[in-house]
Write a protein that holds these residues in place. Structure first.
Motif, short mmCIF file in Angstrom:
data_model
loop_
_atom_site.label_atom_id
_atom_site.label_comp_id
_atom_site.label_asym_id
_atom_site.label_seq_id
_atom_site.Cartn_x
_atom_site.Cartn_y
_atom_site.Cartn_z
N ARG A 1 -2.26 -9.76 6.26
CA ARG A 1 -1.99 -8.38 5.85
C ARG A 1 -1.76 -8.30 4.34
N ASP B 1 7.23 -7.01 -1.58
CA ASP B 1 7.26 -8.48 -1.43
C ASP B 1 6.30 -9.14 -2.41
N LEU C 1 -1.78 0.98 8.73
CA LEU C 1 -0.38 0.79 8.38
C LEU C 1 0.14 2.07 7.72
N SER C 2 1.41 2.33 7.93
CA SER C 2 2.01 3.49 7.29
C SER C 2 2.26 3.20 5.82
N ALA D 1 4.92 3.52 4.26
CA ALA D 1 6.22 2.82 4.15
C ALA D 1 6.04 1.32 4.36
N THR D 2 5.24 0.95 5.35
CA THR D 2 4.99 -0.48 5.61
C THR D 2 4.27 -1.11 4.42
N ILE D 3 3.29 -0.38 3.88
CA ILE D 3 2.55 -0.88 2.72
C ILE D 3 3.48 -1.05 1.53
N ARG D 4 4.40 -0.10 1.34
CA ARG D 4 5.35 -0.22 0.24
C ARG D 4 6.21 -1.48 0.38
N ASN D 5 6.59 -1.79 1.60
CA ASN D 5 7.38 -3.01 1.83
C ASN D 5 6.59 -4.26 1.48
N VAL D 6 5.30 -4.29 1.89
CA VAL D 6 4.46 -5.45 1.58
C VAL D 6 4.28 -5.57 0.08
N SER E 1 0.66 3.33 -2.80
CA SER E 1 0.68 2.95 -1.38
C SER E 1 -0.23 3.84 -0.54
N SER F 1 -3.44 2.60 1.71
CA SER F 1 -3.57 2.83 3.15
C SER F 1 -4.95 3.35 3.51
#
Length: 345
Positions: free
Chosen positions: A6, A49, A38-39, A41-46, A27, A31
């Motif tokens: 991912r 990281d 992926l949402s 929000a999930t992309i922002r988290n990745v 983000s 997407s």
């Protein structure tokens, strides 16, 4: 550091979009272009990281992200899909410009054309380290200009003539100068000045010390005269980089870049290092230590004469370059230059 599938997919999509547009990637955009369900929000988290790991960075607090040199390195090494270029079409285009039968002049002209080809195809700067060659002479002559001043005339194998002024401690007669020239031509003509110097140390012990010193000075000066007329690095299209916004917007970067082109010493060392490896090599940002600019990358490949690597060529451009297109351009140009030089000998 290993990234999961991912993270790799998102990093690849971000780098490709940034290379294409030159704008930070958000983000929501990721997407849409990543193909992942992926949402934001999930992309922002990745992406957070990836930023913590040093692969991307945020130029502004509220903007999207851009790749770092470390991110480009992962992209080039693991994620890049090299563009499928029709080699036959490219070879027919380049071949006409590197064909020795069409080019008048020496191999230096072929090398200059190769630098121009790299520049025009990449729209960046093309650079070629010239083939290493010994300073071979066909013939030498001495002309007495005045007391203790002698003009050394060196004729190279391609009939190019090089002159060098010798200031001597002794006032040599015209007869002595003819004797020295005849000796060098008879015993060492067609050899390199370096070979002649080694042999002369052993073979001229029986000659007068003055004559020995004259010949040693002539061999040293002759070698330098030929070397001065051979550019070690040929650069073409450096002004193309003025059109690259990543570089032209930073006056400090521009100064450093043109200092690099003017001095050439760092480029020489970099190209010399890469000539020891086969295939295409890519230096991103300050990785090479010899081109220490985070905004620039260098793509290089060695070229050969008679199966032996004799030099290196490459493209210098911004880190935000289309690597998938530049890599095959550099690779194919190196092969065609090798072929042209082999046929020009």
């Amino acid at each position: 550091m290993q990234l999961d599938n991912r993270a790799q997919t998102l990093l690849k999509a971000l780098v490709e979009r940034y290379i294409s547009d030159g704008q930070p990637v958000g983000s929501r955009e990721l997407s849409k272009i990543s193909g992942l369900e992926l949402s934001p929000a999930t992309i922002r988290n990745v992406m957070s990281d990836l930023e913590d790991m040093g692969f991307v960075t945020s130029p502004h607090t509220s903007s999207g992200r851009i790749p770092t040199p470390r991110g480009y390195r992962v992209f080039v090494d693991q994620l890049l899909t090299v563009q499928d270029i029709d080699e036959s079409v490219l070879e027919s285009t380049l071949g006409a410009r590197l064909q020795p039968s069409i080019i008048t002049g020496s191999s230096q002209k072929i090398i200059a054309n190769a630098a121009q080809v790299l520049s025009s195809l990449s729209q960046f700067a093309g650079v070629v380290m010239t083939a290493r060659q010994e300073s071979v002479f066909k013939q030498v002559e001495f002309l007495r200009l005045s007391e203790k001043r002698i003009l050394l005339v060196v004729v190279a194998p391609n009939d190019e003539v090089h002159n060098r002024l010798l200031l001597t401690d002794v006032d040599y007669t015209p007869a002595q100068l003819v004797q020295a020239a005849n000796y060098l031509n008879q015993h060492f003509g067609g050899q390199s000045f370096e070979q002649a110097r080694m042999l002369i140390n052993r073979e001229l012990r029986e000659l007068q010390g003055d004559m020995n010193r004259l010949m040693q000075a002539a061999l040293q000066a002759g070698s330098e005269a030929i070397a001065e007329n051979t550019e070690e690095v040929v650069i073409s299209g450096e002004r193309n980089l003025l059109n690259v916004s990543d570089l032209s917007s930073n006056m400090h970067s521009l100064r450093r870049m043109f200092d690099l082109f003017e001095q050439k010493s760092g480029l020489m060392q970099l190209l010399d290092v890469t000539s020891n490896a086969s295939g295409v090599r890519i230096f991103i940002g300050g990785e090479s230590q010899l081109v220490p600019m985070e905004e620039m990358s260098v793509v290089t490949a060695p070229y050969e004469v008679n199966g032996k690597i004799v030099g290196t060529l490459g493209v210098i451009g911004p880190t935000r370059m289309a690597y998938e297109r530049v890599i095959p351009i550099v690779d194919i140009t190196a092969k065609l230059l090798s072929n042209a030089l082999n046929h020009s000998l």
